[in-house]
Enzyme design. Sequence first.
Site, mmCIF file in Angstrom:
data_model
loop_
_atom_site.group_PDB
_atom_site.id
_atom_site.type_symbol
_atom_site.label_atom_id
_atom_site.label_comp_id
_atom_site.label_asym_id
_atom_site.label_seq_id
_atom_site.Cartn_x
_atom_site.Cartn_y
_atom_site.Cartn_z
ATOM 1 C CE LYS A 77 -3.877 1.931 2.727
ATOM 2 N NZ LYS A 77 -4.693 1.769 3.942
ATOM 3 C CB SER A 152 -8.042 3.757 3.207
ATOM 4 O OG SER A 152 -7.215 3.114 4.129
ATOM 5 C CB SER A 176 -8.288 0.794 6.021
ATOM 6 O OG SER A 176 -8.990 1.990 6.272
#
Lengths: 489, 487, 101
Positions: A77, A152, A176
Amino acid sequence: MHKHSATEITTLFTKGEISAEEIAKNTLARIEHFDKDVGAFLAVHSERMLKKAANLDQKRKSGEKLGALAGVPVAIKDNIHINGTLTTCASKFLSNYKAVFDATVCSLLEEEGALLVGKTNLDEFAMGSSTENSAYQKTRNPWDLSCTPGGSSGGSAAAVSARFCPLSLGSDTGGSIRQPASFTGIVGFKPSYGRVSRYGLVAFASSLDQIGPFSTTVTDAALMMQVIGRGCDKDSTSIHAKAPDYVGSLSSSMKGLKIGIPWHFLEQLNEEVKQNFLASVEICKKLGAEIIDVDLDILSHSIAVYYVLATAEASTNLARFDGVRYGVRSPKATNLEQVYDLSRHDGFGPEVKNRILLGTYVLSSGYKDAYYKKAQQVRTLIIEKFKTAFTGCNLVMMPTSPFPAFTLGEIQDPLQMYLQDIFTIAANLIGAPAISIPSGFSNKNMPLGVQLIGPYMHDKEVLSAAFAFEKACGFGSKIPQAFDKEISV
Amino acid sequence: MTNIQYDLWQPVIGLEVHIQLNTKTKLFSSAPNRFGDEPNTNITDVCTGQPGTLPVLNKEVLKKAVQLGLALKSSIAPFSRFDRKSYFYPDSPRNFQITQFDHPIISGGTILADVEGVTKAFAVNRAHIEDDAGMLKHFSTFAGVDYNRAGVPLIEVVSEACIHSSKEAVAYATALRAIMEYIDASDCNMEEGSLRFDANISVRLKTETTLRNKIEIKNMNSFHNMEMAIDSEIKRQIRLYSENPDADPKTIIQGGTYRFDLEKKETVLMRKKEAAEDYRYFPEPDLPPVFISASFIEEIKKDLPELPHERFKRYTEQLFLSPAAASTLINDRQMCLYFERAYATCPHAKNLCNWLIVEFTGRIKDSGRTLQAIGILPEHVASLVNMIEDGTITGKIAKCVADDMILSPGKDCRLIVKENPDYQPLQDTSSIEALIDQVLSENSQSVTDYKAGKTKAFAFLIGQVMKLCKGKASPIMVNEILTKKLQ
Amino acid sequence: MAHFDEKDLIKLMNLSRIECSQEEKEKFYTSLSRVVDYIETLSEVNTDGITPCNHILETVSNVTREDTIGDLLSREVFLANAPSHVGGMVKVPPIIKLTPS
């Protein structure tokens, strides 16, 4: 090859049946072919990955010891640092920021032979539940490209869901990792707070953030935890207790397990999700688990607590983005005030600004007691309630998300978006380990997930129960049709 | 202007002292803690506020904080923690400082200081740990930021508003500096900024019980300047109140931050009092709390050197040094260590002290060198004093020997005495008798005077004998023999 | 609790150094007021005598490191990310010589 789990890939590589170069090239080819539809990646580190793959092949050739994830492609990420490469946090502010060190998790992964593929898309600074807040691109759900993959960590979830790579890392502050996992039909695990080092993770909410794995199988998640679940000297909130054998502890039975379900709290469930949840509970019963009722009504306040505490911490964590030392400084700034005001105005998206303002508000004088202190007190209550619940059960079970994946652009109201996190936030507030595992599909053939939450530092138990559930129903092995194709290199 | 009656007013002063600790590395970052290097060469990812970095507490800082707490006889908090203090400024790498707001490591305490010969006890309110900011260098078209200093550990010591004069303020500051030097916690170098003082000053009529508005003076970079600044500010406030006797006091002094202008020799307003800045303090989530156990404190106590006020007590009560002499030694650590070494071989503390802080200090100063650099061994100074005390040489001869020691540092004074015939003590009774006989015969009037009861004559005769022998005779022996002869 | 008003928003923008156009201000005001109203619901919870959860890790305290120099960040790498630098220092527009509060 895209059907292989990480465990299978590393076994094949170690045995010599496939080379790291082949794995890397295959991964890159799939991304090249498919990611234009998904938009999972912000940056693909092809050159770096191929170089590392070549080194790994050399290593194996010369008989050197190979790591636990040798040859496995892992996506990262883009709020986690890989030294010398861009970490943008999907923000315009950091469009030119090059990481000056490796995140501990990335060092650990590479030490064990993993091949880092590149950086995946996210909601800007990890603030969001749909990845729509990215300043760069939308990420689409591989199961339905008109839908969000959740957020997210939407990019990392989509990358695994579309089988670009078998493993990826996300970060979970209020759900997330788990929510995108359930939206995209894969496994997403948030470790106990402190189990995985936060050094190298761009902080959103310091007391809530944790890095964790996305995978297609629970075994792979356990394998990842074996590698990254270590103490770290550069993170004062890191736990140094030796990690147990996560993979070795996986059990196919739930016999003797007591699972607590907050039925009263779950009363208002959406019908589809409810049916799926009840079916999941039945599976657990068949596996030998005893279901008991627990009182977690206090969770109706968890979103409010979260949005006070997370934004308060975030408002200070993001203060460092001021255009002075790094990031994009507004070219229009002629004095110091403007360096701050204009750079932050131009660099931050609206949701980030919203949360910084809210966080500043709840800490400001005159309001701090009413909001910040109050939320910290309710947090204590939530912790107490869970402790009480855990005196009577080993794990708590809830749906991961109140709905399956929604379409891009469907939710415009920030508050409505916040309410998505109603089932996931608790685990962050109490620091507990929590996993989302695929539990079926909606009428529109969109993935659904259930969540298992364990007491603090009981990561092993959570993974084990998830493994049993997965073995019993195997929803995670389903691949989204559009991506279930072999791509030749 | 009518006469201002300054003595009707009582100044009320509180001092906030920021002390940089002399640890090898910074507070939360493992960058070197060093002054004077090229900009941005003593930095890590942590102290430049790179995203993704986290603070890790330097254990040496905790140790020094506890040492300070013990030295101040404060309460050392069993539980303390760190807080974030938010404000935007380019020298702050994160735009929040990590400090201790409502759970400081040290509360209460006392600083004993010698104020013009009297020992006073000043109350300390609290002391806490926090990290320093970087440095800004100002140019006409830009400012440059150097983060070498960012993250350096600071201890901020806050006094109660119990200081009532500039002399007291300097005494307090001097005593605090001495403590920090004794526990080897700081270089205490005001020029390099490792010791910084802010003073909060107000005045009130001696009859008043509540406090009037105060102002803050910052950036006083020497004790002398601090004294002048405080005096100047006290006068300014009293003058303003006296010139406006009918006005509401709250409107006369309204707060603000001042600096001391060295040329004008007065305090000058830098910044008016603004609405209190909202720092939005909250507990630092990246740092677990600090628990200080009784056993940890005991361990630190064992290694604690004798502290200044304890040493002062020992010097005055056991060594019988005067408070002034004791203070001089205490406040100059190098000299004090030197004295202690010398004292180890010379039990005559008072004389030794005098020779060190008056005779030798003066000579060393005149030679343009320093005590540390000149190379005269403390054992030799001790030797010199021993020789005086045991009558080997007279005080007068000793002064000559001391001059020689300056010229030949490192040379044993016993050797100097041995080599110089003029220094040889005259201890032969018959020689002394002969000298005395000569003096008596040449000064018959004095003899008559003495026999008539004028005791001063005796001293005169002694003087004449010493003059004759060029000070070489033992005064004790001369005294004895002369007394006998005059009977 | 006093309702969140526009004065509050302006103060917050100053504190958090976030500049906004009038249009943006209105948008923020709307969304923030709604969220603030939502978090008001916390006042319904009885928290008498409850300690605030300031540190989630109950078993962790006194985490320290040795006072030894670690890996430094080279000035070159540090300044490579800086928007503007001169003479080894990060460069910002001139500042009126004030010490910060």
